[in-house]
Design a protein around this motif. Sequence first.
Motif, PDB file in Angstrom:
ATOM      1  N   ALA A   1      -7.501  -2.965   1.607  1.00 55.65           N
ATOM      2  CA  ALA A   1      -6.929  -3.355   0.255  1.00 55.65           C
ATOM      3  C   ALA A   1      -5.643  -4.041   0.566  1.00 55.65           C
ATOM      4  N   ALA A   2      -4.797  -3.395   1.124  1.00 54.88           N
ATOM      5  CA  ALA A   2      -3.363  -4.118   1.491  1.00 54.88           C
ATOM      6  C   ALA A   2      -3.510  -5.305   2.197  1.00 54.88           C
ATOM      7  N   HIS A   3      -4.229  -5.469   3.106  1.00 55.00           N
ATOM      8  CA  HIS A   3      -4.464  -6.734   3.725  1.00 55.00           C
ATOM      9  C   HIS A   3      -4.834  -7.850   2.854  1.00 55.00           C
ATOM     10  N   ASP A   4      -5.979  -7.381   1.636  1.00 54.80           N
ATOM     11  CA  ASP A   4      -6.306  -8.444   0.826  1.00 54.80           C
ATOM     12  C   ASP A   4      -5.376  -8.898  -0.208  1.00 54.80           C
ATOM     13  N   HIS A   5      -4.522  -7.988  -0.557  1.00 50.52           N
ATOM     14  CA  HIS A   5      -3.813  -8.042  -1.718  1.00 50.52           C
ATOM     15  C   HIS A   5      -2.732  -9.126  -1.192  1.00 50.52           C
ATOM     16  N   ALA A   6      -2.165  -8.925   0.036  1.00 53.56           N
ATOM     17  CA  ALA A   6      -1.227  -9.705   0.706  1.00 53.56           C
ATOM     18  C   ALA A   6      -1.457 -10.977   0.877  1.00 53.56           C
ATOM     19  N   ALA A   7      -2.943 -11.100   1.312  1.00 52.34           N
ATOM     20  CA  ALA A   7      -3.579 -12.661   1.438  1.00 52.34           C
ATOM     21  C   ALA A   7      -3.815 -13.269   0.097  1.00 52.34           C
ATOM     22  N   ALA A   8      -4.084 -12.408  -1.220  1.00 51.09           N
ATOM     23  CA  ALA A   8      -4.474 -12.946  -2.182  1.00 51.09           C
ATOM     24  C   ALA A   8      -3.296 -13.307  -3.064  1.00 51.09           C
ATOM     25  N   HIS A   9      -2.453 -12.728  -3.110  1.00 45.49           N
ATOM     26  CA  HIS A   9      -1.198 -13.009  -4.001  1.00 45.49           C
ATOM     27  C   HIS A   9       0.085 -12.320  -3.162  1.00 45.49           C
ATOM     28  N   PRO A  10       0.519 -13.334  -2.155  1.00 47.02           N
ATOM     29  CA  PRO A  10       1.664 -12.967  -1.314  1.00 47.02           C
ATOM     30  C   PRO A  10       2.910 -12.920  -1.738  1.00 47.02           C
ATOM     31  N   ASP A  11       3.233 -13.733  -3.006  1.00 48.90           N
ATOM     32  CA  ASP A  11       4.431 -13.671  -3.865  1.00 48.90           C
ATOM     33  C   ASP A  11       4.487 -12.851  -4.919  1.00 48.90           C
ATOM     34  N   ARG A  12       3.594 -12.077  -4.879  1.00 49.02           N
ATOM     35  CA  ARG A  12       3.814 -10.915  -6.159  1.00 49.02           C
ATOM     36  C   ARG A  12       4.680  -9.676  -5.743  1.00 49.02           C
ATOM     37  N   LEU A  13       5.436  -9.355  -6.679  1.00 50.33           N
ATOM     38  CA  LEU A  13       6.405  -8.440  -6.312  1.00 50.33           C
ATOM     39  C   LEU A  13       5.643  -7.074  -6.342  1.00 50.33           C
ATOM     40  N   LEU A  14       6.048  -6.459  -5.150  1.00 46.12           N
ATOM     41  CA  LEU A  14       5.341  -5.126  -4.988  1.00 46.12           C
ATOM     42  C   LEU A  14       6.548  -4.067  -4.983  1.00 46.12           C
ATOM     43  N   PHE A  15       7.670  -4.105  -4.769  1.00 48.45           N
ATOM     44  CA  PHE A  15       8.695  -3.171  -4.774  1.00 48.45           C
ATOM     45  C   PHE A  15       9.986  -3.772  -5.375  1.00 48.45           C
ATOM     46  N   THR A  16      10.799  -2.844  -6.027  1.00 45.68           N
ATOM     47  CA  THR A  16      12.201  -3.228  -6.328  1.00 45.68           C
ATOM     48  C   THR A  16      13.136  -2.104  -5.834  1.00 45.68           C
TER      49      THR A  16
END
Length: 560
Positions: free
Chosen positions: A10-25
């Motif tokens: 799932a992590a690989h998929d999300h990074a590929a699908a929306h690389p610029d989406r914020l995950l952490f602040t």
Amino acid sequence: MTPTRLLLDAAHDHAAAHPDRLLFTQPVGGGRVADITWAQALDEARRMAAHLQGRGLAPGARVAMLAKNSAHFIIAELAVWMAGGCTVAIFPTETAANLRYVLTHAEASLLFIGKLDDWAQQQAGVPPGLPCIALPLAPVSGIDTWEAIVERTPPLAGRPVRGADELAMLLYTSGSTGQPKGVMQTFGAISRVAQALVEDSLARDGGVAREHRVLSYLPLAHCFERAWVECAALAGGWTHIYFGDSLATFVDDLKRARPTIFISVPRLWAKFQQAVLARMPAAQLDAMLADPATAGPVGKQVLASLGLDAVERAGSGSAPMPAALLDWYRRLGLDLVDGYAMTEDFAYSHTTPADAFVLGRVGRPLPGVQSRLDVDGEILIKSPGQMAGYYKQPGLTAESFTEDGYFRTGDLGEYDDQGLLKLTGRKKELFKTAKGKYVAPAPIENRLNAHPMVELALVSGSGRPAPYAVVVLDEALRPRLGDAAVRAEVESALAGLLAQVNADLASHERLQVLVVAREPWSIGNGCLTPTLKIKRSRIEATVADAVDGWYAAPGPVVWA
């Protein structure tokens, strides 16, 4: 439930699908924060994974993490998984002795050290020669740092994967009784739980995937935060995780995040309430909440002062929630619900559905969970998050399951005609007074804890004519006890509380004496676990020499 996608996939998929989406602040000090995208997080994880493999990390090796919550706690976990290892997260408040026990018992190959408050005391617990890496914000010096490693190391190529039956985590219980046990959780189990939480969130949002915000502050070493915040975020891909800077900035951190989902434990829900009541008398607030004209605006104002005005889903777990406290939040307009689960089912067991809220109940089994009561009332559970067993303890593992595979929780309960579970005690906590009848302390403690003057309570009295209770007073009240008038007022209020509680108890359960603890219970003095549960046996041992004197005292309230 749809076929399970493992968390690393799932992590690989999300990074590929929306690389610029914020995950952490992540707060980085001085009021500043750093935003980290999915692409940045996975790139750093790949670089650290390559480094770990370059060190010769064996398949399945245990890699420990001693750190407060931070973005790099989760990134480091991803790196360990990519490198073929299993994580061992250790509570950041752990003593040096317990730290050494866990590192030794788990046979840790390496230790990540992150943001900590007590490293000077804890470092003696690290076995000599154990390789260590300093995460960003760590207090250590003289060892290799995360920043230096990821800067010099090319990322691991390809798409590292793990099998469903491989171990992902060793979760050491917080040790309310005895030595912590290592709960083995596989990738399949943690991924099934995370996916179920994502599916529930989607259903609540009408099938639409939309961004949610959470503040991660409960220890990530505990499965409640690990499952419901970290793993759910990795599985879903749309949750933005904020982190806190310090205890002093907690409310500011909440207001920065304005979480839409917020989970906590009863002790902290009570502290939030106390902060509100320190600014506004309880009677005044109750009157305003009882008036339909003012209830809505006042509730919103109170929630905004706590940074909780945007919360759509609020939950409590880890310990029983006093019904009066739960009701108070719901009168504010926060749809807070209680739940029930354990480390052994990866925090996935029971929660309260929106259409079946009943005070004092912890809900129904979650989707995929099977439950029943044993002949003595013990709750038996089969969960998608069922552990693989206790690490290095096959005998204990075998004892913990029925012949048909249900986990023996050790908790006692009852279901009502709506299928809602009520917790009635814990088997090992039951004690018998001199009258020959058993007493379950937890329900009585919950009644005492509901009083605004009481921060924590313990009920005991094995072999005594009647039970006794020890209470720790609210921290805002303790500094004022030097004033004789205040002390007399507190004693009178506690005597009234004792009479009120006893009036609702069976004769053999009634408390003979209520004792005010001399000093507060804390993680530091060994009376609380890292998740703020009381260490019953430790407290009982501490007060053992004084109990005879309490029973001989003339008044119903005794000052220890």
